[in-house]
Design a protein around this motif. Structure first.
Motif, PDB file in Angstrom:
ATOM      1  N   HIS A   9       0.764   4.172  -0.836  1.00  0.00           N
ATOM      2  CA  HIS A   9       0.213   5.199  -0.544  1.00  0.00           C
ATOM      3  C   HIS A   9      -0.001   5.630   1.142  1.00  0.00           C
ATOM      4  O   HIS A   9      -0.153   6.714   1.440  1.00  0.00           O
ATOM      5  CB  HIS A   9      -1.205   5.456  -1.250  1.00  0.00           C
ATOM      6  CG  HIS A   9      -2.255   4.544  -0.660  1.00  0.00           C
ATOM      7  ND1 HIS A   9      -2.156   3.207  -1.074  1.00  0.00           N
ATOM      8  CD2 HIS A   9      -3.160   4.394   0.342  1.00  0.00           C
ATOM      9  CE1 HIS A   9      -2.925   2.430  -0.440  1.00  0.00           C
ATOM     10  NE2 HIS A   9      -3.654   3.292   0.517  1.00  0.00           N
ATOM     11  N   HIS A  10       0.106   4.720   1.741  1.00  0.00           N
ATOM     12  CA  HIS A  10      -0.089   4.664   3.209  1.00  0.00           C
ATOM     13  C   HIS A  10       1.550   4.899   3.610  1.00  0.00           C
ATOM     14  O   HIS A  10       2.177   4.035   4.131  1.00  0.00           O
ATOM     15  CB  HIS A  10      -0.435   3.304   3.940  1.00  0.00           C
ATOM     16  CG  HIS A  10      -0.756   3.346   5.146  1.00  0.00           C
ATOM     17  ND1 HIS A  10      -1.623   3.914   5.742  1.00  0.00           N
ATOM     18  CD2 HIS A  10       0.041   2.541   6.165  1.00  0.00           C
ATOM     19  CE1 HIS A  10      -1.315   3.718   7.128  1.00  0.00           C
ATOM     20  NE2 HIS A  10      -0.254   2.968   7.540  1.00  0.00           N
ATOM     21  N   ARG A  67       0.747  -1.193  -0.141  1.00  0.00           N
ATOM     22  CA  ARG A  67      -0.063  -0.030   0.167  1.00  0.00           C
ATOM     23  C   ARG A  67       0.844   1.170   0.029  1.00  0.00           C
ATOM     24  O   ARG A  67       1.062   2.100   1.017  1.00  0.00           O
ATOM     25  CB  ARG A  67      -1.032   0.067   1.207  1.00  0.00           C
ATOM     26  CG  ARG A  67      -1.919  -1.156   1.478  1.00  0.00           C
ATOM     27  CD  ARG A  67      -2.523  -1.205   2.675  1.00  0.00           C
ATOM     28  NE  ARG A  67      -1.782  -1.382   3.898  1.00  0.00           N
ATOM     29  CZ  ARG A  67      -1.868  -0.691   4.973  1.00  0.00           C
ATOM     30  NH1 ARG A  67      -3.111   0.109   5.244  1.00  0.00           N
ATOM     31  NH2 ARG A  67      -1.112  -0.535   5.980  1.00  0.00           N
TER      32      ARG A  67
END
Length: 158
Positions: free
Chosen positions: A32-33, A30
């Motif tokens: 974007h995290h 992920r």
């Protein structure tokens, strides 16, 4: 949901200006995290947490200290989180170490760290408590205030 059990040790590395060292990372599954976290990581089988904390500190920052300098954990928690497609349930101990200053050396990062950590900085308490960025643990500012107050002769940390 199945969790992979994991033990870890983390270090609250605080400099002479009262700033705490944090790394900025992301989950490869992920990207974007993005989040900030303290130095430290997983323990080897049967490795005492204080030994792992000293080892991780050396690997991630270049700062080598004997484990006994870290003393006893100042806080412990159990946290659950995903990383690279695997869910973990992690028991982690936090140790406090004060240094006048330190120039961080990340050449000891392993492949996972090289691929998932993209920065570091020393955070002042006010910045840490005011940020809208994700910081782990969530209540690090309050935790750090309690730990430092206790280390300076105040109330015991919770």
């Amino acid at each position: 949901m199945d969790f992979t059990p994991r033990r870890a040790a983390r270090v609250l590395l605080v400099d002479g200006a009262g700033r705490v060292l944090m790394f900025r990372g992301f989950d490869p599954a992920r990207p974007h995290h993005r989040y900030w976290f303290t130095p430290g990581g997983g323990l080897d089988d049967d490795e005492p947490s204080v030994m792992g904390a000293a080892r991780e500190l050396a690997e991630e920052t270049g700062l080598r200290v004997p484990p006994e300098r870290l003393g006893e954990p100042v806080w412990s928690e159990v946290t659950e989180y995903p990383f690279d497609g695997v869910w973990y349930r992690q028991r982690q101990d936090f140790f406090l170490l004060r240094v006048p200053s330190w120039e961080v050396d990340t050449t000891g990062f392993d492949d996972v760290e090289q691929g998932s950590i993209d920065g570091h900085r020393w955070w002042g308490m006010a910045d840490l408590e005011a940020t809208t960025e994700v910081v782990y643990p969530d209540d690090l500012g309050a935790l750090l205030r309690r730990v430092l107050a206790h280390a300076d002769g105040g109330e015991a940390p919770c």
